[in-house]
Design an enzyme around this catalytic site. Sequence first.
Site, PDB file in Angstrom:
ATOM      1  N   HIS A 121      -5.161   1.968   0.286  1.00  0.00           N
ATOM      2  CA  HIS A 121      -3.838   0.810  -0.615  1.00  0.00           C
ATOM      3  C   HIS A 121      -4.181   1.443  -2.021  1.00  0.00           C
ATOM      4  O   HIS A 121      -5.083   2.047  -2.435  1.00  0.00           O
ATOM      5  CB  HIS A 121      -4.843  -0.387  -0.136  1.00  0.00           C
ATOM      6  N   ASP A 156       4.030  -1.445  -0.191  1.00  0.00           N
ATOM      7  CA  ASP A 156       3.386  -2.267   0.645  1.00  0.00           C
ATOM      8  C   ASP A 156       4.518  -3.165   0.403  1.00  0.00           C
ATOM      9  O   ASP A 156       5.129  -3.934  -0.077  1.00  0.00           O
ATOM     10  CB  ASP A 156       2.006  -2.789   0.389  1.00  0.00           C
ATOM     11  N   ILE A 157       4.945  -3.996   1.989  1.00  0.00           N
ATOM     12  CA  ILE A 157       6.474  -4.980   2.065  1.00  0.00           C
ATOM     13  C   ILE A 157       5.249  -6.147   1.277  1.00  0.00           C
ATOM     14  O   ILE A 157       6.045  -7.144   1.457  1.00  0.00           O
ATOM     15  CB  ILE A 157       5.958  -4.786   3.445  1.00  0.00           C
ATOM     16  N   GLU A 215      -5.713  -3.307  10.270  1.00  0.00           N
ATOM     17  CA  GLU A 215      -4.117  -3.881  11.066  1.00  0.00           C
ATOM     18  C   GLU A 215      -3.137  -3.345  11.143  1.00  0.00           C
ATOM     19  O   GLU A 215      -2.330  -2.951  12.511  1.00  0.00           O
ATOM     20  CB  GLU A 215      -3.594  -4.952  10.312  1.00  0.00           C
ATOM     21  N   VAL A 216      -2.954  -1.718  10.814  1.00  0.00           N
ATOM     22  CA  VAL A 216      -2.089  -0.916  11.184  1.00  0.00           C
ATOM     23  C   VAL A 216      -2.690   0.237  11.522  1.00  0.00           C
ATOM     24  O   VAL A 216      -4.018   0.813  10.613  1.00  0.00           O
ATOM     25  CB  VAL A 216      -0.934  -0.210  10.317  1.00  0.00           C
ATOM     26  N   ASN A 243      -9.037   0.238   4.904  1.00  0.00           N
ATOM     27  CA  ASN A 243      -9.738  -0.923   5.504  1.00  0.00           C
ATOM     28  C   ASN A 243      -9.965   0.444   7.144  1.00  0.00           C
ATOM     29  O   ASN A 243      -9.051   0.142   7.254  1.00  0.00           O
ATOM     30  CB  ASN A 243      -8.676  -2.062   6.349  1.00  0.00           C
ATOM     31  N   HIS A 269      -4.316   4.906   6.124  1.00  0.00           N
ATOM     32  CA  HIS A 269      -4.151   4.076   4.612  1.00  0.00           C
ATOM     33  C   HIS A 269      -4.492   4.126   3.987  1.00  0.00           C
ATOM     34  O   HIS A 269      -6.009   3.530   4.353  1.00  0.00           O
ATOM     35  CB  HIS A 269      -2.451   3.516   5.495  1.00  0.00           C
TER      36      HIS A 269
HETATM   37  P1  5GP Z   1      -4.801  -2.801   6.340  1.00  0.00           P
HETATM   38  O1  5GP Z   1      -4.595  -4.339   6.946  1.00  0.00           O
HETATM   39  O2  5GP Z   1      -3.859  -2.608   7.466  1.00  0.00           O
HETATM   40  O3  5GP Z   1      -5.116  -1.867   5.523  1.00  0.00           O
HETATM   41  O4  5GP Z   1      -2.941  -2.696   5.709  1.00  0.00           O
HETATM   42  C1  5GP Z   1      -1.760  -2.474   6.684  1.00  0.00           C
HETATM   43  C2  5GP Z   1      -0.758  -2.719   5.036  1.00  0.00           C
HETATM   44  O5  5GP Z   1       0.670  -2.887   5.375  1.00  0.00           O
HETATM   45  C3  5GP Z   1      -0.923  -4.621   5.023  1.00  0.00           C
HETATM   46  O6  5GP Z   1      -0.822  -4.213   3.310  1.00  0.00           O
HETATM   47  C4  5GP Z   1       0.954  -5.003   4.995  1.00  0.00           C
HETATM   48  O7  5GP Z   1       1.545  -5.461   4.132  1.00  0.00           O
HETATM   49  C5  5GP Z   1       1.116  -3.492   5.894  1.00  0.00           C
HETATM   50  N1  5GP Z   1       2.672  -3.357   5.930  1.00  0.00           N
HETATM   51  C6  5GP Z   1       2.603  -3.510   7.450  1.00  0.00           C
HETATM   52  N2  5GP Z   1       3.747  -3.475   8.205  1.00  0.00           N
HETATM   53  C7  5GP Z   1       4.504  -3.065   6.916  1.00  0.00           C
HETATM   54  C8  5GP Z   1       6.464  -2.195   6.397  1.00  0.00           C
HETATM   55  O8  5GP Z   1       6.682  -2.499   7.781  1.00  0.00           O
HETATM   56  N3  5GP Z   1       6.216  -0.984   5.236  1.00  0.00           N
HETATM   57  C9  5GP Z   1       5.468  -1.717   4.320  1.00  0.00           C
HETATM   58  N4  5GP Z   1       6.103  -1.019   3.996  1.00  0.00           N
HETATM   59  N5  5GP Z   1       4.314  -1.814   4.448  1.00  0.00           N
HETATM   60  C10 5GP Z   1       4.045  -2.595   5.849  1.00  0.00           C
END
Ligand code: 5GP
Length: 120
Positions: free
Chosen positions: A106, A33-34, A99-100, A91, A104
């Site tokens: 985690h 994760d970034i 967010e994405v 999520n 996915h």
């Molecule tokens: P969500 O809230 O959708 O479950 O989590 C999305 C995750 O994707 C976040 O923890 C965020 O830090 C990670 N993320 C967003 N953009 C990027 C990216 O460009 N590269 C990587 N490696 N992680 C990302």
Amino acid sequence: MAYDPENIFAKILRGEIPCDNVYEDDTALAFKDINPQAPTHVLVIPKGTYESMDDFSKNGTEAEITGFFRAVGKVARDLGAVEAGYRFLANNGADAHQEVPHFHVHIFAGRDLGGMIKRV
Ligand code: 5GP
């Protein structure tokens, strides 16, 4: 809602933007994760175009679902996270702050991860 092929994880899958790859097979890709929330914070994504856990669990094939969850377990093992413990979560949707819009999981490890969810 239709899958958005321009989401950031779709671009990672297509190799259009880089990632810190930790594992890849026919059905899954795992990368760091970034913005890590724990010493170990890895994301595992299916290679298929599923926007969420809801989409994946409804529309994923048996092979995709089996392969994906075997990959999650393998990544956690390969990270050395089994003995001390780890958490994995997905999520799904607005209340969970997804967010994405590409499904996915985690994987968090490397410290005491505290209670289940934030109390409000
Ligand atoms: P969500 O809230 O959708 O479950 O989590 C999305 C995750 O994707 C976040 O923890 C965020 O830090 C990670 N993320 C967003 N953009 C990027 C990216 O460009 N590269 C990587 N490696 N992680 C990302």
